[in-house]
Write a protein that holds these residues in place. Sequence first.
Motif, mmCIF file in Angstrom:
data_model
loop_
_atom_site.group_PDB
_atom_site.id
_atom_site.type_symbol
_atom_site.label_atom_id
_atom_site.label_comp_id
_atom_site.label_asym_id
_atom_site.label_seq_id
_atom_site.Cartn_x
_atom_site.Cartn_y
_atom_site.Cartn_z
ATOM 1 N N SER A 122 0.914 -1.181 -0.117
ATOM 2 C CA SER A 122 -0.135 -0.063 -0.006
ATOM 3 C C SER A 122 0.970 1.243 0.042
ATOM 4 O O SER A 122 2.091 1.102 0.223
ATOM 5 N N PRO A 123 0.393 2.367 -0.216
ATOM 6 C CA PRO A 123 1.197 3.897 -0.319
ATOM 7 C C PRO A 123 1.780 3.776 1.075
ATOM 8 O O PRO A 123 2.830 4.599 1.274
ATOM 9 N N GLU A 124 1.557 3.260 2.332
ATOM 10 C CA GLU A 124 2.116 3.328 3.633
ATOM 11 C C GLU A 124 2.723 1.973 4.032
ATOM 12 O O GLU A 124 2.992 2.100 5.106
ATOM 13 N N ASN A 125 2.669 1.114 3.225
ATOM 14 C CA ASN A 125 3.291 -0.035 3.630
ATOM 15 C C ASN A 125 4.065 -0.614 2.221
ATOM 16 O O ASN A 125 3.955 -1.609 1.945
ATOM 17 N N GLN A 126 5.120 0.133 2.246
ATOM 18 C CA GLN A 126 5.994 -0.286 0.969
ATOM 19 C C GLN A 126 6.730 -1.519 1.315
ATOM 20 O O GLN A 126 6.969 -1.959 2.264
ATOM 21 N N HIS A 127 7.096 -2.154 0.314
ATOM 22 C CA HIS A 127 7.835 -3.357 0.190
ATOM 23 C C HIS A 127 9.387 -3.057 0.278
ATOM 24 O O HIS A 127 9.822 -2.233 -0.682
ATOM 25 N N ILE A 128 10.278 -3.426 1.161
ATOM 26 C CA ILE A 128 11.649 -3.198 1.255
ATOM 27 C C ILE A 128 12.551 -4.154 1.411
ATOM 28 O O ILE A 128 12.069 -5.327 1.866
ATOM 29 N N VAL A 129 13.845 -3.865 1.384
ATOM 30 C CA VAL A 129 14.842 -4.770 1.711
ATOM 31 C C VAL A 129 15.878 -4.157 2.605
ATOM 32 O O VAL A 129 16.151 -2.917 2.291
ATOM 33 N N VAL A 130 16.160 -4.988 3.619
ATOM 34 C CA VAL A 130 17.229 -4.106 4.605
ATOM 35 C C VAL A 130 18.355 -5.064 4.917
ATOM 36 O O VAL A 130 18.053 -6.125 5.269
ATOM 37 N N GLN A 131 19.578 -4.465 4.770
ATOM 38 C CA GLN A 131 20.757 -5.103 5.146
ATOM 39 C C GLN A 131 21.288 -4.479 6.462
ATOM 40 O O GLN A 131 21.544 -3.343 6.410
ATOM 41 N N VAL A 132 21.312 -5.437 7.357
ATOM 42 C CA VAL A 132 21.680 -5.009 8.753
ATOM 43 C C VAL A 132 22.499 -6.167 9.606
ATOM 44 O O VAL A 132 21.992 -7.469 9.169
ATOM 45 N N ASP A 133 23.241 -6.035 9.873
ATOM 46 C CA ASP A 133 24.111 -7.110 10.910
ATOM 47 C C ASP A 133 24.568 -8.235 10.368
ATOM 48 O O ASP A 133 24.606 -9.186 10.449
ATOM 49 N N GLY A 134 24.832 -7.772 8.959
ATOM 50 C CA GLY A 134 25.274 -8.916 7.967
ATOM 51 C C GLY A 134 24.209 -9.873 7.306
ATOM 52 O O GLY A 134 24.547 -10.951 6.722
ATOM 53 N N HIS A 135 22.972 -9.418 7.554
ATOM 54 C CA HIS A 135 21.823 -10.148 7.311
ATOM 55 C C HIS A 135 20.941 -9.215 6.461
ATOM 56 O O HIS A 135 21.031 -8.086 6.178
ATOM 57 N N TYR A 136 20.205 -9.997 5.470
ATOM 58 C CA TYR A 136 19.179 -9.283 4.680
ATOM 59 C C TYR A 136 17.755 -9.669 5.238
ATOM 60 O O TYR A 136 17.170 -10.862 5.445
ATOM 61 N N PHE A 137 16.864 -8.677 5.184
ATOM 62 C CA PHE A 137 15.404 -8.699 5.671
ATOM 63 C C PHE A 137 14.654 -8.327 4.380
ATOM 64 O O PHE A 137 14.808 -6.948 4.071
ATOM 65 N N VAL A 138 13.758 -9.246 4.058
ATOM 66 C CA VAL A 138 12.757 -8.756 2.788
ATOM 67 C C VAL A 138 11.471 -8.568 3.676
ATOM 68 O O VAL A 138 10.633 -9.659 4.111
ATOM 69 N N SER A 139 10.850 -7.485 3.601
ATOM 70 C CA SER A 139 9.580 -7.181 4.497
ATOM 71 C C SER A 139 8.844 -6.080 3.811
ATOM 72 O O SER A 139 9.127 -5.374 3.038
ATOM 73 N N ALA A 140 7.573 -5.919 4.440
ATOM 74 C CA ALA A 140 6.799 -4.560 4.377
ATOM 75 C C ALA A 140 7.346 -3.629 5.269
ATOM 76 O O ALA A 140 7.975 -4.111 6.225
#
Length: 276
Positions: free
Chosen positions: A74-92
Motif C-alpha cells: 500500500s502507499p503506507e506499507n512499501q515493500h523493502i529490503v534491509v541489510q543489517v548486521d550482515g543479514h538481509y530482511f525482505v519485508s513490508a
Amino acid sequence: MAIITLTTDFGHKDHFVGAIKGTILSNLPEVSIVDISHAISPFNIQECAYILKNAYRSFPPGSVHIVGVDSELSPENQHIVVQVDGHYFVSANNGVISLITSEINPEKVMEIGIPNLSPSSFPMLNVFVQVACHIARGGKLEVIGKPFDALKELREFEPRITNNGNSISGNVIYIDNYGNVITNIQRSLFEAYRNGREFELIARTTKMKTIHTSYNDIVNFDLNKAQRKGPGDALALFNSAGYVELAIYKSDLNTVGGASTLLGLNYRDTVTINFL
C-alpha cells in the motif's frame, strides 16, 4: 549454501507456506529453507519482531530472512529490503524492521521496485521470493530497488522509568507456547537502575521479590519434595534473550494452564518493578 528463512502468520493449514517453498526451490534448488515460525498471531508486528530478533542472530552472515506479516503493498506499507548486521530482511515497511534493528543501524534500506509487476494479495510469492532468491544468488540490492529513507518506526512498547528512577514500568510483548509471559524489560535496564537495591515485581495481583536466571532456580533441591517449590509455582527469570519473563514452573498451557492464564496476563498488560 545460501539460506532463506521464513517467518509468517500463515499457519500450516493453507497452501501458502508450501507454495512459497516450492517457488524458492524452483528458482534455487540448492538453497536451504528454514522455518523460523508460521504461528505468529495474525498481523502481530511486535510478536513477529520478538521471535525474529531472537532467532536471526543464530544464522550465519549473509542469510536472507523473508518476513510475511502484514505484507500487502500500500502507499503506507512499501515493500523493502534491509541489510543489517550482515543479514538481509525482505519485508513490508510496517515497523517490524525498526523493532528488530532497535539496537543497531541498518547498512542499507532499499524500496523494492520490480518492473511490470501486477498487484497481488500474495506478495510473499511474487515479490519477496524473487528478491530473496536474487540476494541469495549474490545479486546486488541496487538491481531490485532504490534507496529508501522512510523506514517506519515503532517504539510504543519501550519500558518507562518512573518515580524518579525507582520504578520500571513495562509491558507484555509475547506469550510463548508454554504460556510464559515475556515483558519488554531487559536485564541490562533492570541492572542499570537497581544499584544493589531490593525490589518488588508486580503483575496484576502477583508480587515477586526474586528474578532467577533459570527455571530450576526456584527449586531448593536440599529440601524434600514436600517442602520445596516446584510444578505449579510462579517465578520470574531473565530468559535466554535477556528479558524479564514470568512463568509457571513446568506448566502446560493446554492442561493446567501457564503464566498467561493463571496470572491473568495478556499482550500489552503492564508489569512493574519497584526498587525499595
